[in-house]
Structures are given as structure tokens and as C-alpha cells.
Write a protein that holds these residues in place. Sequence first.
Motif, short mmCIF file in Angstrom:
data_model
loop_
_atom_site.label_atom_id
_atom_site.label_comp_id
_atom_site.label_asym_id
_atom_site.label_seq_id
_atom_site.Cartn_x
_atom_site.Cartn_y
_atom_site.Cartn_z
N ALA A 1 51.21 39.56 -13.06
CA ALA A 1 51.77 38.68 -14.10
C ALA A 1 52.11 37.34 -13.46
O ALA A 1 52.49 37.28 -12.29
CB ALA A 1 53.04 39.29 -14.69
N SER B 1 48.35 37.17 -17.21
CA SER B 1 49.17 38.36 -17.42
C SER B 1 48.61 39.30 -18.48
O SER B 1 48.98 40.47 -18.51
CB SER B 1 50.59 37.94 -17.84
OG SER B 1 51.04 36.86 -17.06
N MET C 1 56.55 34.97 -21.13
CA MET C 1 56.08 36.23 -20.53
C MET C 1 56.26 37.40 -21.50
O MET C 1 55.46 38.34 -21.50
CB MET C 1 56.82 36.47 -19.22
CG MET C 1 56.26 37.61 -18.40
SD MET C 1 54.50 37.42 -18.03
CE MET C 1 54.59 36.18 -16.77
N LYS D 1 53.34 39.83 -22.55
CA LYS D 1 53.44 41.29 -22.44
C LYS D 1 53.14 41.95 -23.79
O LYS D 1 52.61 43.07 -23.83
CB LYS D 1 54.82 41.71 -21.93
CG LYS D 1 55.10 41.35 -20.48
CD LYS D 1 54.13 41.99 -19.51
CE LYS D 1 54.57 41.85 -18.07
NZ LYS D 1 53.51 42.23 -17.11
#
Length: 254
Positions: free
Chosen positions: A92, A118, A157, A161
Motif C-alpha cells: 500500500a 494499493s 487509503m 482499501k
Amino acid sequence: MLMKGMRGLVVGVANKRSIAWAIARVCADNGAQLALTYQNERLGENVRDLAAELENPLLLPMDVADDNQIKTAFEELSKQWGKLDFLVHAVAYAPRQALEGDFVSTTREDFRIAQDISAYSLPALAYAAKPLMAEGGSIIALSYLGSQRVMPNYNVMGVAKAALEASVRYLASDLGPLGIRVNALSAGPIKTLASSGIGGFSSILDHHRNHAPLRKLVELEEVADGALFLLSPMGRGVTGQTIYVDGGYSIMAI
Ligand code: NAD
């Protein structure tokens, strides 16, 4: 020896605190033979030192942002092994300025980078691994609760995800008929090189320690054992899932 005779590629070892390294160790302890990749020459030195603890490892350079490097690494794997039983995606990255303050101010470029490194890297690696998994296989990707809930500073992030976990479901659907399972492992917060880039990470650790049902931080070995379950024949009935190894934190409202 749950993984005796199995061969696996682990992507994402940076140093001895890396989740990927804990997973590599438990797989090796259970009889697997491993290939490790390193992002660049600077990290390659660490990875070479760690790999000295493994029996007969393969070491390959691979920056997941570069299609040619992915192609070259899998060509080498194909030449050396001809097959692959499992793949660990523990990668990531987002630029530091995108991991603090507001999400609303995220730039187009920082969003693109976070998604590319990521999230997109998972389908890219799965595509490269598919021809080597003619006898079936297991793929896991590391995720975090910030994909589902708003966590302070996790920002871009968390969105990456979410894309990663959705990619897991689509890949599981595509690859299931070939006997290839794909799952995400959502780990509780752990101090690593990557997590040190997240603003206020120590207060996330404190909150977890004080509020998770198990009232402690998750240990690397606990996450690695979750990975062992998903990667080994023990997890043979599980695909397309996000499994939480987080001491129960994700069930709490506060
Ligand atoms: P880490 O820094 O040890 O590992 C991150 C890895 O990503 C490094 O090995 C780095 O080299 C690699 N990487 C970054 N950009 C890359 C690129 N362009 N090409 C190839 N490799 C690249 O940190 P970690 O915490 O062990 O992270 C592993 C995974 O676990 C990540 O997906 C992370 O989001 C996830 N995760 C971490 C935590 C945590 O609290 N540490 C919690 C849940 C999930």
C-alpha cells in the motif's frame, strides 16, 4: 506443516516488522517454499538479509507500479518454478500529505497513486499469477477497517482499501471456477513502516488497545496465522471474503 510442498510469492516485505514478513515466516515454518519481491534496491538489501533465514528462497525486484517489472518477475517465477500455489499482496502507498487532515482536499494525483499502488496492483498481480495457478491457488490481500468506516487521517487509503476489497470479490468470482480463491485479511493497526505515514497513528493504536473487545493490540503473529488459514487447505471453503483479525475492534460502535 500445513503448506508442505507449496510454493508462494510474498509481495510487500520491507523489513522485519512488515506484515508480509510475518506471513512469509509462518508459511516457511509450515513447509512452503517462498519467493519474495522487493520494491527497489534500497529495500532489497533488507529483504536479502531477511531471506537468508529461509530455505532456498527466490528474490525478485518488482515495483507494482510498473507493468514491465510485474511481467519480468512472473516470467522468472515461471522459469524457476513453473507453478504457484499462493500469492500474498501486502502493498500500500499514498503520498504522506494525503494521509493527514481532510479527505475533501485530496488531489487527483494523490488519489490516482493510492488507487494504482494499493488497489489496482491486486488484479494486476492476480492476472500475472493466473497461468501459474493451473492447479488452483489462494490469493490474499491485506486490508484495514478504514475501507468500511471513517478513520481519522486514513482518507484516500480508506477509499483505496474499499476498492481493494471490492476487487477481491470480483477476482474471487472470475477465478473461483479455476480453483483459485481470493480473500482479504483486514488487520488491526500495527506499527510498521507504512503505518508510520498515517497522521496520528499512535492515537489509533491507543483507541484500539482501549476499546477492542480483546483489549490489546493485534500482534504480527496473529495476523500471520489468519493468513495461514486462508492460504492453506484449511481455508479451502472460503473465497471472496474480508476476514478480520483485529481483536474484534470492527464490531464496536465506539
Ligand atoms: P510495510 O511498510 O512493512 O509494507 C508495505 C509494503 O508496500 C512495503 O514492503 C513497500 O515496499 C511496499 N510497496 C509500496 N509501494 C510499492 C510499489 N510501488 N511496488 C512494490 N511494493 C510497494 O507496512 P505493512 O503495515 O506491513 O503493510 C502491508 C500491508 O498491510 C499494506 O497493504 C497495509 O495497508 C496493510 N495493513 C497494515 C496495517 C497496519 O496497521 N500496519 C493494518 C491493516 C492493513
